[in-house]
Design a protein around this motif. Structure first.
Motif, PDB file in Angstrom:
ATOM      1  N   VAL A 683      55.233  15.237  25.152  1.00  0.00           N
ATOM      2  CA  VAL A 683      55.090  15.841  23.831  1.00  0.00           C
ATOM      3  C   VAL A 683      56.060  15.203  22.849  1.00  0.00           C
ATOM      4  CG1 VAL A 683      55.328  17.979  22.511  1.00  0.00           C
ATOM      5  CG2 VAL A 683      54.199  18.010  24.746  1.00  0.00           C
ATOM      6  N   LYS A 684      57.310  15.069  23.269  1.00  0.00           N
ATOM      7  CA  LYS A 684      58.335  14.485  22.393  1.00  0.00           C
ATOM      8  C   LYS A 684      57.929  13.118  21.857  1.00  0.00           C
ATOM      9  CE  LYS A 684      62.858  16.219  23.839  1.00  0.00           C
ATOM     10  NZ  LYS A 684      64.105  15.829  24.557  1.00  0.00           N
ATOM     11  N   GLN A 685      57.250  12.367  22.717  1.00  0.00           N
ATOM     12  CA  GLN A 685      56.887  11.005  22.348  1.00  0.00           C
ATOM     13  C   GLN A 685      55.548  10.931  21.604  1.00  0.00           C
ATOM     14  OE1 GLN A 685      57.196   8.317  25.677  1.00  0.00           O
ATOM     15  NE2 GLN A 685      59.201   9.113  26.282  1.00  0.00           N
ATOM     16  N   GLY A 686      55.038  12.076  21.213  1.00  0.00           N
ATOM     17  CA  GLY A 686      53.849  12.079  20.372  1.00  0.00           C
ATOM     18  C   GLY A 686      52.603  12.621  21.023  1.00  0.00           C
ATOM     19  N   GLY A 687      52.726  13.165  22.237  1.00  0.00           N
ATOM     20  CA  GLY A 687      51.563  13.709  22.924  1.00  0.00           C
ATOM     21  C   GLY A 687      51.208  15.111  22.459  1.00  0.00           C
ATOM     22  N   ASN A 688      50.042  15.556  22.858  1.00  0.00           N
ATOM     23  CA  ASN A 688      49.540  16.881  22.506  1.00  0.00           C
ATOM     24  C   ASN A 688      49.231  17.616  23.815  1.00  0.00           C
ATOM     25  OD1 ASN A 688      48.377  19.126  21.300  1.00  0.00           O
ATOM     26  ND2 ASN A 688      46.469  18.084  20.752  1.00  0.00           N
ATOM     27  N   TYR A 689      50.068  18.594  24.174  1.00  0.00           N
ATOM     28  CA  TYR A 689      49.887  19.328  25.431  1.00  0.00           C
ATOM     29  C   TYR A 689      49.303  20.700  25.114  1.00  0.00           C
ATOM     30  CZ  TYR A 689      50.927  21.446  29.998  1.00  0.00           C
ATOM     31  OH  TYR A 689      50.833  22.075  31.211  1.00  0.00           O
ATOM     32  N   ASN A 706      62.654  31.769  28.479  1.00  0.00           N
ATOM     33  CA  ASN A 706      62.464  30.888  29.619  1.00  0.00           C
ATOM     34  C   ASN A 706      61.490  29.785  29.229  1.00  0.00           C
ATOM     35  OD1 ASN A 706      61.621  29.694  32.088  1.00  0.00           O
ATOM     36  ND2 ASN A 706      62.316  31.508  33.171  1.00  0.00           N
ATOM     37  N   LYS A 707      61.927  28.536  29.332  1.00  0.00           N
ATOM     38  CA  LYS A 707      61.100  27.412  28.885  1.00  0.00           C
ATOM     39  C   LYS A 707      60.463  26.707  30.081  1.00  0.00           C
ATOM     40  CE  LYS A 707      64.206  26.421  25.018  1.00  0.00           C
ATOM     41  NZ  LYS A 707      65.039  25.356  24.425  1.00  0.00           N
ATOM     42  N   LEU A 708      59.558  27.377  30.769  1.00  0.00           N
ATOM     43  CA  LEU A 708      58.892  26.750  31.905  1.00  0.00           C
ATOM     44  C   LEU A 708      57.522  26.217  31.545  1.00  0.00           C
ATOM     45  CD1 LEU A 708      59.755  29.125  34.880  1.00  0.00           C
ATOM     46  CD2 LEU A 708      60.581  26.821  34.501  1.00  0.00           C
ATOM     47  N   VAL A 709      57.046  26.496  30.338  1.00  0.00           N
ATOM     48  CA  VAL A 709      55.699  26.081  29.959  1.00  0.00           C
ATOM     49  C   VAL A 709      55.732  25.271  28.667  1.00  0.00           C
ATOM     50  CG1 VAL A 709      53.366  26.847  29.406  1.00  0.00           C
ATOM     51  CG2 VAL A 709      54.703  28.088  31.106  1.00  0.00           C
ATOM     52  N   GLY A 710      56.179  25.884  27.583  1.00  0.00           N
ATOM     53  CA  GLY A 710      56.234  25.204  26.295  1.00  0.00           C
ATOM     54  C   GLY A 710      57.661  24.835  25.930  1.00  0.00           C
ATOM     55  N   ALA A 761      49.405  35.728  23.803  1.00  0.00           N
ATOM     56  CA  ALA A 761      50.850  35.943  23.683  1.00  0.00           C
ATOM     57  C   ALA A 761      51.103  37.117  22.739  1.00  0.00           C
ATOM     58  CB  ALA A 761      51.518  34.686  23.143  1.00  0.00           C
ATOM     59  N   ASN A 762      52.132  37.890  23.037  1.00  0.00           N
ATOM     60  CA  ASN A 762      52.501  38.975  22.120  1.00  0.00           C
ATOM     61  C   ASN A 762      53.935  38.845  21.613  1.00  0.00           C
ATOM     62  OD1 ASN A 762      53.851  39.663  24.436  1.00  0.00           O
ATOM     63  ND2 ASN A 762      53.255  41.827  24.407  1.00  0.00           N
ATOM     64  N   GLN A 763      54.674  37.873  22.155  1.00  0.00           N
ATOM     65  CA  GLN A 763      55.998  37.547  21.634  1.00  0.00           C
ATOM     66  C   GLN A 763      56.128  36.031  21.663  1.00  0.00           C
ATOM     67  OE1 GLN A 763      59.383  39.761  23.274  1.00  0.00           O
ATOM     68  NE2 GLN A 763      57.931  41.207  24.192  1.00  0.00           N
ATOM     69  N   TRP A 764      56.736  35.468  20.626  1.00  0.00           N
ATOM     70  CA  TRP A 764      56.913  34.025  20.611  1.00  0.00           C
ATOM     71  C   TRP A 764      58.053  33.641  19.680  1.00  0.00           C
ATOM     72  CZ3 TRP A 764      52.240  36.336  19.211  1.00  0.00           C
ATOM     73  CH2 TRP A 764      51.974  36.438  17.831  1.00  0.00           C
ATOM     74  N   ASP A 765      58.642  32.499  19.957  1.00  0.00           N
ATOM     75  CA  ASP A 765      59.718  31.951  19.152  1.00  0.00           C
ATOM     76  C   ASP A 765      59.197  31.624  17.753  1.00  0.00           C
ATOM     77  OD1 ASP A 765      62.590  30.484  19.652  1.00  0.00           O
ATOM     78  OD2 ASP A 765      61.368  29.373  18.202  1.00  0.00           O
ATOM     79  N   GLU A 766      60.089  31.666  16.798  1.00  0.00           N
ATOM     80  CA  GLU A 766      59.693  31.436  15.405  1.00  0.00           C
ATOM     81  C   GLU A 766      59.203  30.008  15.167  1.00  0.00           C
ATOM     82  OE1 GLU A 766      64.200  30.411  13.755  1.00  0.00           O
ATOM     83  OE2 GLU A 766      63.176  32.250  13.107  1.00  0.00           O
ATOM     84  N   GLN A 767      59.434  29.122  16.133  1.00  0.00           N
ATOM     85  CA  GLN A 767      58.940  27.751  15.987  1.00  0.00           C
ATOM     86  C   GLN A 767      57.417  27.667  16.115  1.00  0.00           C
ATOM     87  OE1 GLN A 767      60.704  25.057  15.190  1.00  0.00           O
ATOM     88  NE2 GLN A 767      62.670  26.119  15.147  1.00  0.00           N
ATOM     89  N   TYR A 768      56.819  28.696  16.712  1.00  0.00           N
ATOM     90  CA  TYR A 768      55.357  28.696  16.883  1.00  0.00           C
ATOM     91  C   TYR A 768      54.677  29.229  15.622  1.00  0.00           C
ATOM     92  CZ  TYR A 768      55.919  27.883  21.894  1.00  0.00           C
ATOM     93  OH  TYR A 768      56.228  27.342  23.117  1.00  0.00           O
ATOM     94  N   THR A 769      53.518  28.666  15.344  1.00  0.00           N
ATOM     95  CA  THR A 769      52.697  29.134  14.234  1.00  0.00           C
ATOM     96  C   THR A 769      51.410  29.743  14.784  1.00  0.00           C
ATOM     97  OG1 THR A 769      53.503  27.384  12.767  1.00  0.00           O
ATOM     98  CG2 THR A 769      51.422  28.455  12.163  1.00  0.00           C
ATOM     99  N   PRO A 770      51.168  31.028  14.543  1.00  0.00           N
ATOM    100  CA  PRO A 770      49.880  31.613  14.933  1.00  0.00           C
ATOM    101  C   PRO A 770      48.815  31.205  13.919  1.00  0.00           C
ATOM    102  CG  PRO A 770      51.256  33.282  13.906  1.00  0.00           C
ATOM    103  CD  PRO A 770      52.096  32.037  13.981  1.00  0.00           C
ATOM    104  N   ASN A 790      55.176  22.031  16.694  1.00  0.00           N
ATOM    105  CA  ASN A 790      55.517  20.616  16.781  1.00  0.00           C
ATOM    106  C   ASN A 790      56.834  20.481  17.532  1.00  0.00           C
ATOM    107  OD1 ASN A 790      53.253  19.875  15.237  1.00  0.00           O
ATOM    108  ND2 ASN A 790      54.384  20.289  13.335  1.00  0.00           N
ATOM    109  N   TYR A 791      56.933  19.441  18.326  1.00  0.00           N
ATOM    110  CA  TYR A 791      58.136  19.217  19.133  1.00  0.00           C
ATOM    111  C   TYR A 791      58.328  17.713  19.263  1.00  0.00           C
ATOM    112  CZ  TYR A 791      61.384  19.568  23.080  1.00  0.00           C
ATOM    113  OH  TYR A 791      62.488  19.478  23.911  1.00  0.00           O
ATOM    114  N   GLY A 792      59.442  17.212  18.717  1.00  0.00           N
ATOM    115  CA  GLY A 792      59.619  15.774  18.663  1.00  0.00           C
ATOM    116  C   GLY A 792      58.518  15.169  17.806  1.00  0.00           C
ATOM    117  N   GLU A 793      57.856  14.165  18.357  1.00  0.00           N
ATOM    118  CA  GLU A 793      56.770  13.506  17.629  1.00  0.00           C
ATOM    119  C   GLU A 793      55.409  14.108  17.935  1.00  0.00           C
ATOM    120  OE1 GLU A 793      57.260  11.083  15.370  1.00  0.00           O
ATOM    121  OE2 GLU A 793      59.395  11.488  15.699  1.00  0.00           O
ATOM    122  N   GLY A 794      55.388  15.093  18.865  1.00  0.00           N
ATOM    123  CA  GLY A 794      54.097  15.617  19.303  1.00  0.00           C
ATOM    124  C   GLY A 794      53.965  17.117  19.102  1.00  0.00           C
TER     125      GLY A 794
END
Length: 826
Positions: A683-689, A706-710, A761-770, A790-794
């Motif tokens: 993702v950081k290098q520009g991918g879309n997961y 806990n960052k085991l997925v996103g 999801a019913n809770q998420w970090d403010e970095q996410y956009t619904p 968005n995370y890094g370039e991806g």
């Protein structure tokens, strides 16, 4: 409004059959003798396969030894599948067989109504409106009148505590049917086949799942019955809790493998209707002996048989069992045919008699003449005579060779097959809310009656009994050993499209491939097509000539779309050389835990011409629980690489425009969290997961933090939107996912099937956009169905949208929305 993909004897007509026969061990014979003495019965009612409490069912059937059955209102066709790609009707067949496997273990019987499982429902009102309450209620009444239970037990409460509209409805219908079964004005058309019946009581199998205080409430409370399902049965060598775990573990498609528990464990039932039980005995006040039929001498004879049973010489009690049979058959005042069938099998078992009917292939076509072998073997010294065998219902009896001890008698005959093909009976007509079953007598049966039965007759003194065996095919697998499957009748040939949906994004033709399968030798005919207006097929017809049975031939055609947007179905058919129009496809459902099953739906594939654009060309798909999204991606023009653990480990992910995790991938692929760093670096290098839905209870995340997925934390819930036509609101109308490369509008959410999505999801970090908000009527907005960051370039995207249902259904807007999700960031 819900929208789905469409694709006698007196008393109860018994479904007690022996397909692949159980071994008659001495312990089983003794258990059967004890059960023969008990004439009581219990009907357990819930909504789906896997709803049943196998702990209580195992206890009732094997400890109280009352005849026990489970009535599941649906076949579970609206659920998910952890072992394969079956959805809808095919999943219903798989789950039906899993239920029958469970009943084979715990000893109970299985019945169904005509209700179609349309997925999660939040209210009983929605459920009963969708099903047509009166039809399903009629089926519950029908089952009660046929099965004639002394006691009915529901799994769920008749209110919102049940947690699912289907669950609640199952309890409501059971309570209403409890009264109506004895009402001559209720469904009087049934009384041509059955008589009125009034169960003695109805209880709810309550649980601490609904009320943690149940143990305290039940103590010394006359409204409650408490049982210990952890009791040990020395005859079976297992506790009822162990049997229950084995039974429940048959629900493999739902991931319900269960550990065995041992030791004292309690179950609770609370009074609902009828007479109250006393002294923690759910059968109290019910005469469960043969005295209720004025056959008290049968009780005495069974006691004698149990006392004199010798495992080393089981045939010594044969005379007693024949005497019991004579007394039962001499009176019309018997419970039903079930006990007599069990007794017949028991008589053969104690005499060491084995019989089965075998074909030399598992299928034939109508009018074929097939050879059948009837095998009979008496492995113990006995005076029972093998007097006749009859091949099919209307055949003449054949006199077999005389039977000597431990020498197989093989009798062969031939039979001409009739013209009825072996499609599951409930799928023979189009359906939406309930299955259409034309014959009343079929309603409730778990599966088709055997295509052909062979009837073996044995005699002793002045009595004779006849045992029926279904015709089967038996073979040996070098790994699995001896295997059986049911004999079936197939059309002369079947046609399958390679894909369920074909998407046309421009006016260019596409190549479609169809597989023609011959079900007998030397088949010939012409393959033709019915197509929607405006579409064109080249060639319009193709000659088919296939030499060998089960040989398949691939036929390719060019399909040309119309100018504008259009969708419909291409329906292939074959005109055989004898003038028949063959329109069926062939689907086989085969897993290690069930016998192979077939279904023969009408052959068709959906054609969708739509305005769709995409960016990128190559994606990776991480295998999850199994779905058909990869096929849809290929239809959209993507090259799809399927990745398992080895593939994910070895792949350079930079080559992919997007990496997509299949449905429930984090539930089923426990290795995935180990690749968190690799995926986030992609993702950081520009991918879309892109991660599709996972269940919240098994999600590999401890929730927020806990960052085991996103790249940033989010927490899944059980939130879902079940109304597939619910209003859609765009939270951020200018977001690229709603605008590029396709402009998403309200029209893209028309024609969806079953639901909008699940496990949002019913809770998420403010970095996410619904991105999208929707909700069922009367509920708050659910905004966590599509989260983007968005995370890094991806970018990372989580979606609970039910693409796995919408894409195989050919929903145009789902394709357009997924194209935008996959194209995001390009």
């Amino acid at each position: 409004m819900k929208k789905l993909l469409l694709l006698a004897l007196s008393g109860f007509i018994c479904t007690f059959t022996f397909a692949q026969q159980k071994d008659w061990t001495s312990s089983r014979i003794l258990q059967e003798l004890k059960e023969l003495k008990i004439t009581g019965s219990v009907l357990y009612i819930a909504a789906h396969p896997d709803d049943e409490n196998t702990r209580l069912i195992s206890y009732l059937e094997n400890h109280l030894q009352v005849r026990t059955a489970y009535l599941s209102l649906t076949r579970g066709d609206g659920g998910q599948n952890l072992v394969g790609n079956e959805k809808g009707a095919a999943l219903g067949i798989l789950r039906t067989q899993e239920l029958l496997g469970a009943r084979d273990i715990d000893g109970a019987e299985q019945f169904f109504t005509r209700a179609v499982d349309f997925g999660y429902s939040k209210t009983a009102d929605e459920t009963l409106e969708f099903w047509d309450k009166q039809k399903v209620l009629a089926d519950v009444v029908w089952t009660i009148r046929k099965f004639r239970p002394d006691v009915i037990i529901t799994r769920f409460p008749p209110d919102a505590r049940a947690g699912h509209g289907h669950h609640t409805a199952s309890a409501m219908l059971a309570e209403e049917a409890f009264d109506l079964a004895n009402d001559p004005t209720a469904f009087p058309e049934q009384l041509k086949h059955v008589s009125l019946w009034q169960p003695k009581r109805l209880y709810w199998n309550c649980s601490a799942w609904w009320d943690r205080d149940i143990p305290n409430k039940a103590k010394d409370n006359p409204d409650y019955v408490t049982i210990d399902y952890g009791l040990y049965n020395p005859i079976l060598g297992k506790s009822y809790s162990e049997i229950a775990a084995e039974s429940r573990s048959m629900h493999k498609s739902q991931g319900f493998g269960s550990s065995k528990s041992r030791g004292s464990q309690l179950e609770y039932m609370v009074y609902t209707k009828g007479d109250r039980a006393e002294n923690d005995d759910i059968m109290s006040g019910v005469d469960i002996s043969w005295t209720r039929y004025n056959l008290s001498e049968v009780n005495t004879l069974i006691d004698q048989a149990i006392k004199e049973f010798n495992p080393e010489k089981p045939q010594a009690i044969s005379d007693i069992l024949w005497s019991i049979r004579k007394k039962i058959t001499a009176t019309k005042n018997t419970p039903n045919n079930y006990k007599l069938l069990r007794l017949n099998e028991l008589i053969l078992a104690v005499n060491g008699i084995w019989c089965e009917a075998l074909a030399n292939d598992y299928s034939a076509i109508p009018t074929d003449k097939i050879s059948i072998s009837a095998l009979a073997l008496r492995r113990l010294e006995s005076n029972i005579l093998y007097t006749s065998v009859k091949f099919g219902k209307n055949a003449s009896a054949v006199l077999p060779e005389s039977m000597s001890t431990n020498e197989m008698v093989v009798t062969q005959d031939s039979l001409v097959i009739d013209d009825k093909i072996s499609n599951p009976y409930w799928l023979n007509n189009p359906f939406s809310t309930t299955y259409t079953v034309e014959k009343q007598e079929l309603i409730g049966l778990p599966e088709n009656k055997p295509a052909i039965q062979v009837h073996f007759t044995f005699a002793y003194k002045d009595q004779s009994l006849t045992i029926s065996r279904p015709l089967q095919y038996r073979w040996s697998d070098r790994v699995k050993g001896e295997l059986y499957r049911d004999f079936v009748v197939l059309p002369e040939a079947t046609i399958n499209a390679n894909d369920k949906v074909y998407v046309f994004s421009n006016n260019q033709p596409k190549t479609l491939t169809f597989k023609v399968r011959a079900n007998h030798t030397d088949f010939s005919g012409k393959l033709k097509f019915d197509i929607p207006n405006g579409w064109k097929v080249e060639p319009a017809e193709t000659d088919i000539a296939i030499t060998n049975k089960y040989e398949e031939k691939l036929i390719t055609i060019q399909v040309f779309p119309p100018e504008g947007a259009s969708d419909g179905y291409i329906k292939p058919f074959i005109e055989s050389i004898n003038g028949k129009k063959l329109t069926n496809s062939y689907i086989e459902i085969d897993y290690n835990h069930i016998q192979p099953q077939i279904m023969l739906p009408l052959a068709e594939a959906r054609l969708v011409k739509l305005d769709i654009n995409k960016k990128g060309s190559k994606v990776a798909y991480i295998i999850g629980a199994g779905d058909e999204v990869p096929a849809a991606l290929e239809q959209m023009g993507y090259t799809v690489d399927m990745l398992d653990e080895d593939g994910l480990a070895a792949s350079d992910l930079k080559q992919y425009d997007a990496v997509i995790a299949g449905i429930r991938a984090y539930n089923t692929q426990k290795y995935l969290p180990n690749y968190y760093d690799k995926l986030m670096e992609y993702v950081k290098q520009g991918g879309n997961y892109i991660v599709q839905y996972n269940t919240s209870s098994q999600f590999f995340s401890d929730g927020v933090g806990n960052k085991l997925v996103g790249p940033y934390p989010f927490k899944l819930s059980r939130d879902r939107v079940t109304e597939e036509d619910s209003e859609v609101k765009f939270i951020d109308p200018e977001h690229p996912i709603l605008n590029s490369p396709n402009k998403i509008t309200q029209a893209d959410f028309n024609g969806w099937v079953q639901e909008r999505g699940l496990y949002y999801a019913n809770q998420w970090d403010e970095q996410y956009t619904p991105i999208i908000s929707w909700n069922d009527k009367g509920e708050t907005s659910k905004n966590g169905g599509l989260l983007v960051t968005n995370y890094g370039e991806g970018s990372f995207i989580y979606t609970g949208i039910s693409f796995f249902r919408e894409l195989p259904a050919g929903v145009p807007g789902a394709f357009r929305l997924l194209a935008n999700i996959v194209s995001y960031g390009k």
